[in-house]
Design a protein around this motif. Structure first.
Motif, PDB file in Angstrom:
ATOM      1  N   MET A 225      27.523 -36.672   7.073  1.00 57.57           N
ATOM      2  CA  MET A 225      28.550 -37.395   6.106  1.00 57.57           C
ATOM      3  C   MET A 225      28.623 -38.575   6.395  1.00 57.57           C
ATOM      4  SD  MET A 225      30.493 -33.565   6.361  1.00 57.57           S
ATOM      5  CE  MET A 225      31.167 -34.198   7.909  1.00 57.57           C
ATOM      6  N   PRO A 226      29.308 -39.530   5.397  1.00 57.04           N
ATOM      7  CA  PRO A 226      29.348 -40.947   5.199  1.00 57.04           C
ATOM      8  C   PRO A 226      30.950 -40.639   5.072  1.00 57.04           C
ATOM      9  CG  PRO A 226      29.475 -40.534   3.089  1.00 57.04           C
ATOM     10  CD  PRO A 226      28.837 -39.231   3.717  1.00 57.04           C
ATOM     11  N   LEU A 227      31.221 -41.712   5.896  1.00 54.78           N
ATOM     12  CA  LEU A 227      32.966 -42.046   6.136  1.00 54.78           C
ATOM     13  C   LEU A 227      33.662 -42.614   5.259  1.00 54.78           C
ATOM     14  CD1 LEU A 227      32.778 -44.036   9.671  1.00 54.78           C
ATOM     15  CD2 LEU A 227      33.897 -41.748   9.419  1.00 54.78           C
ATOM     16  N   ASN A 228      34.512 -42.673   4.975  1.00 52.49           N
ATOM     17  CA  ASN A 228      35.627 -42.934   4.315  1.00 52.49           C
ATOM     18  C   ASN A 228      36.036 -44.260   3.912  1.00 52.49           C
ATOM     19  OD1 ASN A 228      37.347 -43.007   2.164  1.00 52.49           O
ATOM     20  ND2 ASN A 228      39.302 -42.432   3.316  1.00 52.49           N
ATOM     21  N   ARG A 311      40.223 -20.713  15.395  1.00 55.99           N
ATOM     22  CA  ARG A 311      41.477 -20.638  13.960  1.00 55.99           C
ATOM     23  C   ARG A 311      41.855 -22.478  14.624  1.00 55.99           C
ATOM     24  NH1 ARG A 311      41.588 -17.396   9.841  1.00 55.99           N
ATOM     25  NH2 ARG A 311      41.962 -15.004  10.475  1.00 55.99           N
ATOM     26  N   GLN A 312      42.153 -22.508  15.574  1.00 55.14           N
ATOM     27  CA  GLN A 312      42.330 -23.324  15.628  1.00 55.14           C
ATOM     28  C   GLN A 312      41.896 -24.754  16.138  1.00 55.14           C
ATOM     29  OE1 GLN A 312      44.881 -23.387  19.699  1.00 55.14           O
ATOM     30  NE2 GLN A 312      47.062 -22.247  19.029  1.00 55.14           N
ATOM     31  N   SER A 313      40.767 -24.757  16.502  1.00 55.87           N
ATOM     32  CA  SER A 313      39.165 -25.260  16.692  1.00 55.87           C
ATOM     33  C   SER A 313      38.885 -25.919  15.302  1.00 55.87           C
ATOM     34  CB  SER A 313      38.725 -25.081  17.207  1.00 55.87           C
ATOM     35  OG  SER A 313      38.686 -24.467  19.191  1.00 55.87           O
ATOM     36  N   ILE A 314      38.718 -25.041  14.497  1.00 55.63           N
ATOM     37  CA  ILE A 314      38.718 -24.955  12.861  1.00 55.63           C
ATOM     38  C   ILE A 314      39.140 -25.645  12.525  1.00 55.63           C
ATOM     39  CG2 ILE A 314      37.516 -24.200  10.675  1.00 55.63           C
ATOM     40  CD1 ILE A 314      35.454 -23.161  12.863  1.00 55.63           C
ATOM     41  N   THR A 315      39.922 -25.572  12.453  1.00 56.91           N
ATOM     42  CA  THR A 315      41.234 -26.233  11.894  1.00 56.91           C
ATOM     43  C   THR A 315      41.094 -27.465  12.312  1.00 56.91           C
ATOM     44  OG1 THR A 315      42.799 -24.399  11.441  1.00 56.91           O
ATOM     45  CG2 THR A 315      43.899 -26.288  10.974  1.00 56.91           C
ATOM     46  N   LEU A 316      41.170 -27.876  13.339  1.00 54.91           N
ATOM     47  CA  LEU A 316      41.651 -29.521  13.971  1.00 54.91           C
ATOM     48  C   LEU A 316      39.782 -30.011  13.389  1.00 54.91           C
ATOM     49  CD1 LEU A 316      43.238 -31.402  14.990  1.00 54.91           C
ATOM     50  CD2 LEU A 316      41.754 -31.002  17.484  1.00 54.91           C
ATOM     51  N   ALA A 317      39.425 -29.438  13.297  1.00 50.47           N
ATOM     52  CA  ALA A 317      37.564 -30.101  12.785  1.00 50.47           C
ATOM     53  C   ALA A 317      37.864 -30.400  11.630  1.00 50.47           C
ATOM     54  CB  ALA A 317      36.645 -28.903  12.665  1.00 50.47           C
ATOM     55  N   ARG A 318      38.240 -29.537  10.157  1.00 47.54           N
ATOM     56  CA  ARG A 318      38.714 -29.852   9.377  1.00 47.54           C
ATOM     57  C   ARG A 318      39.612 -30.563   8.734  1.00 47.54           C
ATOM     58  NH1 ARG A 318      40.880 -24.725   6.215  1.00 47.54           N
ATOM     59  NH2 ARG A 318      40.181 -26.291   3.956  1.00 47.54           N
ATOM     60  N   LYS A 319      40.876 -31.372   9.477  1.00 49.89           N
ATOM     61  CA  LYS A 319      41.435 -32.074   9.254  1.00 49.89           C
ATOM     62  C   LYS A 319      41.257 -33.595   9.203  1.00 49.89           C
ATOM     63  CE  LYS A 319      45.607 -33.378  11.262  1.00 49.89           C
ATOM     64  NZ  LYS A 319      46.888 -33.681  12.280  1.00 49.89           N
ATOM     65  N   TRP A 320      40.161 -33.619  10.779  1.00 45.72           N
ATOM     66  CA  TRP A 320      39.319 -34.663  11.414  1.00 45.72           C
ATOM     67  C   TRP A 320      38.380 -35.828   9.623  1.00 45.72           C
ATOM     68  CZ3 TRP A 320      38.132 -33.542  17.039  1.00 45.72           C
ATOM     69  CH2 TRP A 320      39.976 -33.358  17.357  1.00 45.72           C
ATOM     70  N   ILE A 321      38.308 -34.092   9.775  1.00 43.02           N
ATOM     71  CA  ILE A 321      36.612 -34.410   7.512  1.00 43.02           C
ATOM     72  C   ILE A 321      37.619 -35.132   6.598  1.00 43.02           C
ATOM     73  CG2 ILE A 321      35.076 -33.213   6.733  1.00 43.02           C
ATOM     74  CD1 ILE A 321      34.439 -31.648   8.902  1.00 43.02           C
ATOM     75  N   GLN A 322      38.483 -34.307   6.912  1.00 45.91           N
ATOM     76  CA  GLN A 322      39.478 -34.728   5.775  1.00 45.91           C
ATOM     77  C   GLN A 322      39.892 -35.907   5.728  1.00 45.91           C
ATOM     78  OE1 GLN A 322      41.865 -31.111   4.745  1.00 45.91           O
ATOM     79  NE2 GLN A 322      40.970 -29.845   3.714  1.00 45.91           N
ATOM     80  N   GLN A 323      40.146 -36.395   6.641  1.00 39.92           N
ATOM     81  CA  GLN A 323      40.883 -37.621   7.626  1.00 39.92           C
ATOM     82  C   GLN A 323      40.155 -38.944   7.395  1.00 39.92           C
ATOM     83  OE1 GLN A 323      43.363 -37.592  10.617  1.00 39.92           O
ATOM     84  NE2 GLN A 323      44.155 -39.670  10.401  1.00 39.92           N
ATOM     85  N   VAL A 335      30.244 -29.302   3.797  1.00 37.11           N
ATOM     86  CA  VAL A 335      31.498 -28.685   4.540  1.00 37.11           C
ATOM     87  C   VAL A 335      32.015 -27.971   4.891  1.00 37.11           C
ATOM     88  CG1 VAL A 335      31.487 -29.780   7.412  1.00 37.11           C
ATOM     89  CG2 VAL A 335      29.316 -30.180   5.930  1.00 37.11           C
ATOM     90  N   LEU A 336      33.305 -28.819   4.581  1.00 40.08           N
ATOM     91  CA  LEU A 336      34.857 -27.924   4.080  1.00 40.08           C
ATOM     92  C   LEU A 336      34.750 -27.068   3.510  1.00 40.08           C
ATOM     93  CD1 LEU A 336      36.707 -31.783   2.853  1.00 40.08           C
ATOM     94  CD2 LEU A 336      36.478 -30.873   4.996  1.00 40.08           C
ATOM     95  N   ALA A 337      33.605 -26.617   2.660  1.00 40.65           N
ATOM     96  CA  ALA A 337      34.269 -25.299   2.255  1.00 40.65           C
ATOM     97  C   ALA A 337      33.311 -24.429   3.171  1.00 40.65           C
ATOM     98  CB  ALA A 337      32.956 -25.185   0.716  1.00 40.65           C
TER      99      ALA A 337
END
Length: 378
Positions: A225-228, A311-323, A335-337
């Motif tokens: 995955m490339p960075l933003n 759930r907390q671990s999955i949520t935090l990983a999604r937040k970092w990827i989106q950011q 990955v987000l899906a």
């Protein structure tokens, strides 16, 4: 006349007295001279005698000290001899005591050995009794033992491995073994097994292994995955910035001049996504490792049947990827899906604490039949 004779007589008398006095004093002077002569000769023998007496006294003291040392040494030798004699006298006694202790220890060991042998004999007799009882039992007893083993294995799958689906299958297999015995007295046992099957079937089964494999796939895609990153606008071509010499193009030339001045002092870029700071290589590595760590924690929470931590671990990983990652990239979108689908997993708590059929199966294996409730051992 008489007066003249008197002085003459007195003179004679005085002369006679003086002569007697001198005669008396002469011997005394001679005796004094003898004493002085004697005193002059006497000091050397006396000194010699005193020296001899002193030497004798010193010799006597030395002899006394030597005798005292000899007596002390003799006393020490006597004490050592007495100690040796006492030790020689006590040695047989100590040896006898040691021998008696050794005999007592051997006797105790023999007693323990005899007790062990008696216990082994009792155990052997009990085993013989059990073997005889098993030989007299119905052949279906082995089916009951197999059913008990299957129920124990179902409990292990349910409580240790959190696998209710496999536990249900094992309980059904145990019920088949009891049904194959074809005994009407075992109806209560089959009813208890059916209740256990129903209770375990109500637990919603979650595909723990499949979810873990899906998380492994997400972890493998993190490196792709490339960075933003902020994209720079294309620089205008040099030909567009050149000013013409025609007077009719004064407006165009003025606009180009203003654009050149503005580009020298200001840089304006349009960004459609949230602006985030660019990360260095080291920071990018830390970000990737933190996301991987959270996904591994989610896998561990699955094995522990802990839905909250999962759930907390999955949520935090999604937040970092989106950011921090490029949301327009296809790998990031996949990955987000995947994480969104995995976050919807539900883990129901296992409320079954024990199987109702365990006690009855134990009775069947131990006694060969089911006992009434009042005869069941505590």
């Amino acid at each position: 006349m008489d007066n003249e004779k008197a002085p003459a007589e007195q003179l004679q008398h005085q002369e006679h007295a003086q002569a007697s006095t001198e005669a008396t004093t002469a011997p005394s002077q001679s005796s004094n001279d003898t004493a002085v002569a004697t005193q002059a000769r006497s000091p050397w023998p006396m000194r010699l005698g005193l020296l001899l007496v002193t030497l004798l006294a010193i010799a006597a003291l030395a002899a006394s000290f030597w005798l005292y040392q000899q007596i002390q040494q003799q006393q020490l030798q006597n004490q050592q001899l007495q100690q040796q004699i006492v030790q020689a006298q006590n040695a047989p006694t100590q040896q006898l005591q040691q021998l008696s202790q050794a005999l007592q220890t051997q006797q105790q060991q023999l007693g323990d050995t005899q007790n062990t042998l008696q216990k082994m004999q009792q155990t052997e007799e009990q085993l013989g009794t059990k073997v005889a009882a098993l030989a007299q039992r119905h052949p279906n007893h082995w089916l009951a033992a197999e059913a008990e083993y299957l129920v124990r294995l179902a409990g292990r799958k349910l409580w240790l491995e959190k696998d209710p689906q496999t536990a249900v299958g094992l309980l059904k297999a145990a019920d088949e073994r009891i049904a194959a015995m074809q005994e009407s007295s075992l109806v209560p046992l089959r009813r208890a097994i059916a209740e256990d099957i129903t209770a375990v079937s109500e637990i919603k089964n979650a595909d723990i292994a499949g979810t873990v494999y899906a998380l492994d796939g997400v972890i493998a895609k993190l490196e792709k995955m490339p960075l933003n990153r902020l994209q720079q606008q294309d620089e205008p071509e040099a030909d567009d910035q050149q000013v013409t010499t025609s007077l009719s193009d004064w407006r165009t030339n003025l606009a180009k001049t203003w654009r050149a001045l503005k580009d020298d002092f200001f840089t304006i870029r349009k960004v459609s996504t949230d602006v985030t700071p660019l990360l260095s290589g080291k920071q990018e590595w830390y970000l990737e490792e933190n996301i991987r760590n959270k996904l591994l924690q989610a896998q561990l929470a699955l094995y522990q049947y802990n839905e909250l931590n999962y759930r907390q671990s999955i949520t935090l990983a999604r937040k970092w990827i989106q950011q921090y990652y490029d949301l327009e990239d296809s790998s990031t979108q996949e990955v987000l899906a995947s994480l969104e689908a995995l976050a919807s997993l539900k883990l129901d708590a296992i409320t079954v604490q024990q199987f109702n059929s365990s006690k009855q199966l134990k009775q069947l294996v131990t006694y060969g039949n089911l006992l009434p409730n009042e005869e069941v051992a505590p």
